[in-house]
Design a protein around this motif. Sequence first.
Motif, mmCIF file in Angstrom:
data_model
loop_
_atom_site.group_PDB
_atom_site.id
_atom_site.type_symbol
_atom_site.label_atom_id
_atom_site.label_comp_id
_atom_site.label_asym_id
_atom_site.label_seq_id
_atom_site.Cartn_x
_atom_site.Cartn_y
_atom_site.Cartn_z
ATOM 1 N N TYR A 280 0.820 -1.229 0.000
ATOM 2 C CA TYR A 280 0.000 0.000 0.000
ATOM 3 C C TYR A 280 0.849 1.272 0.000
ATOM 4 C CZ TYR A 280 0.258 0.385 5.195
ATOM 5 O OH TYR A 280 0.667 0.520 6.490
ATOM 6 N N ARG A 281 2.048 1.214 0.584
ATOM 7 C CA ARG A 281 2.904 2.414 0.556
ATOM 8 C C ARG A 281 3.245 2.816 -0.881
ATOM 9 N NH1 ARG A 281 6.422 -0.237 5.213
ATOM 10 N NH2 ARG A 281 5.078 0.297 6.974
ATOM 11 N N GLY A 282 3.228 1.837 -1.771
ATOM 12 C CA GLY A 282 3.503 2.108 -3.184
ATOM 13 C C GLY A 282 2.453 3.007 -3.823
ATOM 14 N N TYR A 283 1.293 3.160 -3.163
ATOM 15 C CA TYR A 283 0.213 3.986 -3.731
ATOM 16 C C TYR A 283 0.165 5.385 -3.137
ATOM 17 C CZ TYR A 283 -1.402 -0.267 -5.971
ATOM 18 O OH TYR A 283 -1.472 -1.395 -6.746
ATOM 19 N N TYR A 284 1.090 5.713 -2.229
ATOM 20 C CA TYR A 284 1.105 7.076 -1.673
ATOM 21 C C TYR A 284 1.336 8.095 -2.793
ATOM 22 C CZ TYR A 284 1.526 5.273 3.150
ATOM 23 O OH TYR A 284 1.319 4.652 4.359
ATOM 24 N N GLY A 285 2.198 7.735 -3.728
ATOM 25 C CA GLY A 285 2.505 8.650 -4.843
ATOM 26 C C GLY A 285 1.263 8.923 -5.670
ATOM 27 N N LEU A 286 0.446 7.891 -5.875
ATOM 28 C CA LEU A 286 -0.798 8.076 -6.629
ATOM 29 C C LEU A 286 -1.734 8.997 -5.844
ATOM 30 C CD1 LEU A 286 -2.818 7.544 -8.869
ATOM 31 C CD2 LEU A 286 -3.283 5.292 -7.898
ATOM 32 N N GLY A 287 -1.778 8.807 -4.524
ATOM 33 C CA GLY A 287 -2.589 9.696 -3.673
ATOM 34 C C GLY A 287 -2.148 11.144 -3.846
ATOM 35 N N ASN A 288 -0.843 11.374 -3.849
ATOM 36 C CA ASN A 288 -0.331 12.742 -4.011
ATOM 37 C C ASN A 288 -0.680 13.312 -5.388
ATOM 38 O OD1 ASN A 288 0.748 12.565 -1.486
ATOM 39 N ND2 ASN A 288 2.800 11.983 -2.171
ATOM 40 N N GLU A 289 -0.557 12.460 -6.399
ATOM 41 C CA GLU A 289 -0.918 12.909 -7.762
ATOM 42 C C GLU A 289 -2.371 13.359 -7.800
ATOM 43 O OE1 GLU A 289 -0.191 10.264 -11.218
ATOM 44 O OE2 GLU A 289 1.401 9.381 -10.000
ATOM 45 N N ILE A 290 -3.226 12.585 -7.145
ATOM 46 C CA ILE A 290 -4.662 12.901 -7.140
ATOM 47 C C ILE A 290 -4.894 14.232 -6.432
ATOM 48 C CG2 ILE A 290 -6.912 12.169 -6.203
ATOM 49 C CD1 ILE A 290 -5.913 9.226 -6.609
ATOM 50 N N VAL A 291 -4.266 14.381 -5.271
ATOM 51 C CA VAL A 291 -4.459 15.616 -4.490
ATOM 52 C C VAL A 291 -4.020 16.837 -5.298
ATOM 53 C CG1 VAL A 291 -3.617 16.895 -2.462
ATOM 54 C CG2 VAL A 291 -4.372 14.516 -2.218
ATOM 55 N N SER A 292 -2.893 16.715 -6.002
ATOM 56 C CA SER A 292 -2.439 17.903 -6.726
ATOM 57 C C SER A 292 -3.217 18.130 -8.020
ATOM 58 C CB SER A 292 -0.930 17.864 -6.976
ATOM 59 O OG SER A 292 -0.607 16.681 -7.619
ATOM 60 N N ALA A 293 -3.944 17.121 -8.490
ATOM 61 C CA ALA A 293 -4.675 17.300 -9.754
ATOM 62 C C ALA A 293 -6.031 17.984 -9.570
ATOM 63 C CB ALA A 293 -4.867 15.954 -10.437
ATOM 64 N N PHE A 294 -6.578 17.966 -8.353
ATOM 65 C CA PHE A 294 -7.933 18.501 -8.150
ATOM 66 C C PHE A 294 -7.960 19.630 -7.126
ATOM 67 C CE2 PHE A 294 -8.643 14.181 -9.650
ATOM 68 C CZ PHE A 294 -9.685 14.353 -10.556
ATOM 69 N N ASP A 295 -8.654 20.722 -7.476
ATOM 70 C CA ASP A 295 -8.924 21.748 -6.465
ATOM 71 C C ASP A 295 -10.042 21.261 -5.563
ATOM 72 O OD1 ASP A 295 -7.066 23.482 -7.348
ATOM 73 O OD2 ASP A 295 -8.394 24.456 -8.795
ATOM 74 N N LYS A 296 -11.023 20.621 -6.199
ATOM 75 C CA LYS A 296 -12.158 20.106 -5.436
ATOM 76 C C LYS A 296 -12.382 18.649 -5.851
ATOM 77 C CE LYS A 296 -17.194 20.727 -5.070
ATOM 78 N NZ LYS A 296 -17.568 19.435 -5.621
ATOM 79 N N LEU A 297 -12.431 17.769 -4.860
ATOM 80 C CA LEU A 297 -12.700 16.354 -5.156
ATOM 81 C C LEU A 297 -13.579 15.812 -4.035
ATOM 82 C CD1 LEU A 297 -12.169 13.833 -6.915
ATOM 83 C CD2 LEU A 297 -10.133 13.382 -5.549
#
Length: 310
Positions: free
Chosen positions: A136-153
């Motif tokens: 699961y730690r391997g998906y932290y980067g994907l989490g960060n990508e998601i956070v930076s891609a959206f102003d509102k989610l």
Amino acid sequence: MKHLSNETTHLYAKLEYYNFSGSSKDRAAYSIIYNGIKKGKIDQDTTIIASSSGNLAIAIASICKILKLKFVPVIDPNINCDYETLLNLISYKVVKVTERDKTGGFLLTRISTVNQMCLNTANSFCADQYGDPNNYRGYYGLGNEIVSAFDKLDYIFIAVSSSGAITGISKSVKRQKPDVKIIGVDVEGSVIFGQPPMKRFISGIGASQVPPIMSNAIIDDVIITSQADIIKGCFELLNEQAIFAGASSGAVYIASKTYFSQHYTADKPTSLLILPDKGYAYLDTIYNKEWGIEMSNKFNKSQILEDVEL
Ligand SMILES: Cc1ncc(COP(=O)(O)O)c(C=O)c1O
């Protein structure tokens, strides 16, 4: 992130099949192998062994190819034919179990074979996606990508199998944006969210054990999809969005529609679907109409795939 057409929500998809070896499992595989090396558990002579017939095996094999490491996937006869060919091309060796276990499937035989091989092989490393938190730690980067891609989610829909994706994404996104709702998507017959076990013929989603690493996940809601709806979801994704994706992608697509038909939201929310792999490995199953008819006839009568994690 791809914007999809939808009337109820501002709908986006993260196309994880653009990863290096073709699925989101690249993230889990990279993290497990990287940390194995960093902790000194993997060196140039280590034999890496994993029970996987699917995307994880392809991902580990690809990484090991680059790093010139020995990788031995333990597969079973339910494997997709193209995956077997590819694994034979890029792995150090492939071990195929053929004996059914007491449940009539191959999962327990695969696991006991991996355990035996790890015991009997000097300098071996068992890549365990169910128990290793580096999955699961391997998906932290994907989490960060998601956070930076959206102003509102507002929502993220994530299919669950080993639970690496939902655990890593939920931990990382919630830490930064606690209001984002994480919706887990599973298939009927999978025991992950307490459903009764049932033979499953759809691969890539669900599990016959609760993954130990999932205790770290932060999940707001769960949608259980029927196997028939997953097939429907794949065709709808293809016909409505021109996205040719695997079973778990069809599952999250149909689950998001079901969710918003049941949950009234005043404003048009913004939702993200994680699409883990392409549809090619499912051409003989999900995308083969005769197979679909055969499966609906057999439905509930067993003789069906179990835990083939694509
Ligand atoms: C086809 C497919 N579906 C779903 C997932 C998410 O599964 P997990 O819970 O194992 O991280 C993956 C992971 O890569 C996958 O390859």
